[in-house]
Design a protein around this motif. Structure first.
Motif, PDB file in Angstrom:
ATOM      1  N   ASN A  43      -3.498 -21.780  22.367  1.00 54.11           N
ATOM      2  CA  ASN A  43      -4.315 -20.736  21.752  1.00 54.11           C
ATOM      3  C   ASN A  43      -5.116 -21.292  20.572  1.00 54.11           C
ATOM      4  OD1 ASN A  43      -2.629 -20.823  19.470  1.00 54.11           O
ATOM      5  ND2 ASN A  43      -1.228 -19.341  20.377  1.00 54.11           N
ATOM      6  N   PHE A  44      -5.890 -20.415  19.962  1.00 53.34           N
ATOM      7  CA  PHE A  44      -6.802 -20.839  18.908  1.00 53.34           C
ATOM      8  C   PHE A  44      -6.054 -21.491  17.733  1.00 53.34           C
ATOM      9  CE2 PHE A  44      -9.104 -19.828  14.945  1.00 53.34           C
ATOM     10  CZ  PHE A  44     -10.235 -20.586  15.182  1.00 53.34           C
ATOM     11  N   TRP A  45      -4.985 -20.852  17.319  1.00 56.20           N
ATOM     12  CA  TRP A  45      -4.187 -21.346  16.207  1.00 56.20           C
ATOM     13  C   TRP A  45      -3.709 -22.777  16.482  1.00 56.20           C
ATOM     14  CZ3 TRP A  45      -3.386 -20.783  11.308  1.00 56.20           C
ATOM     15  CH2 TRP A  45      -2.227 -21.295  10.715  1.00 56.20           C
TER      16      TRP A  45
ATOM     17  N   THR B 239      -5.054 -24.915  18.566  1.00 50.57           N
ATOM     18  CA  THR B 239      -6.192 -25.829  18.611  1.00 50.57           C
ATOM     19  C   THR B 239      -6.533 -26.318  17.211  1.00 50.57           C
ATOM     20  OG1 THR B 239      -7.058 -24.431  20.361  1.00 50.57           O
ATOM     21  CG2 THR B 239      -8.532 -26.099  19.484  1.00 50.57           C
ATOM     22  N   ILE B 240      -6.523 -25.384  16.257  1.00 49.29           N
ATOM     23  CA  ILE B 240      -6.922 -25.712  14.892  1.00 49.29           C
ATOM     24  C   ILE B 240      -5.855 -26.536  14.169  1.00 49.29           C
ATOM     25  CG2 ILE B 240      -7.519 -24.710  12.629  1.00 49.29           C
ATOM     26  CD1 ILE B 240      -9.662 -24.420  14.808  1.00 49.29           C
TER      27      ILE B 240
END
Lengths: 108, 118
Positions: free
Chosen positions: B2-4, B6-7
């Motif tokens: 998810n985005f979290w 990825t970052i």
């Protein structure tokens, strides 16, 4: 016979295809088979990288099966593309070996 | 992913931890080979090293399988762990920093040639 490694490099993939083609099998068994054939220098790491390549090129079908002890084992079988590749390999081999035999006999 | 993840790369940290836990269960010489494999493979990593994860997973799997069969590391990988890693990374399509430099150089030369005098 020692020092076959360099010569064997280009053909090992075909050999592995042939072994998988005769029955569904796994890395360790393939290495053993090659060692029995007289290719003593072939190690499992080499076979492993070839298997990865075959998998990436879509020539084999991979099934994970539990083994008696340790982690599950990956079994490899040829798919249609693999069988076609194997046929191509033998055709190339026929060509190569007939040319080299000819050279050795001094023919043109 | 998810985005979290990825970052922050939190999934990578988690995956590293499971790798190390698996490696800790290996016999000593297999564990040593694992350390060496990591060192060699790191030069094929991209910025985050995400591209290496499946490769490392496979290499660790190989060590686990062969350890359970009682094979020695030398039987499995021979003397050339660097070569093994190069083949491994090549097979999986990971490029090392040298490939990227070459590419950059080629691009720059092409640009210079495309614009003579520039």
């Amino acid at each position: 016979m020692d020092d076959l490694t360099e010569m064997l490099k280009g053909t090992l993939e075909g050999c592995v295809l042939e072994i998988i083609g005769s029955e569904e099998t796994y890395g360790y068994a393939i290495t053993r088979r090659l060692n029995e054939l007289g290719f003593a220098g072939v190690i499992e790491g080499t076979v492993y990288t070839i298997l990865l390549r075959l998998e990436k090129n879509g020539l084999v079908q991979v099934t994970k099966r539990p083994s008696g002890l340790g982690p599950p084992r990956k079994f490899y079988a040829l798919n249609d593309a693999g069988r076609a590749e194997l046929a191509t390999f033998w055709a190339k081999w026929e060509y190569l070996s007939s040319r080299i035999d000819k050279l050795k006999e001094g023919g043109r | 992913m998810n985005f979290w993840e990825t970052i922050t790369g939190s999934d990578l940290t988690r995956e590293w931890k499971t790798f190390e836990a698996r490696a800790a269960a290996l016999p000593a010489d297999h564990r040593a080979a694992w350390e060496e494999i990591k060192v060699h493979l790191l030069s094929y990593g991209d910025f985050t090293g995400r591209n290496l994860m499946p490769i490392l997973d496979g290499a660790l799997g190989l060590l686990e399988e062969t350890a359970s069969e009682g094979q020695s590391v030398h039987e499995v990988l021979g003397d050339d762990i660097g070569g093994f890693c190069a083949a491994l990374a090549g097979g999986e399509g990971a490029r090392n920093y040298r490939d990227r430099w070459r590419e950059q150089l080629n691009r720059n030369v092409a640009r210079k040639l495309g614009r003579p005098g520039g």
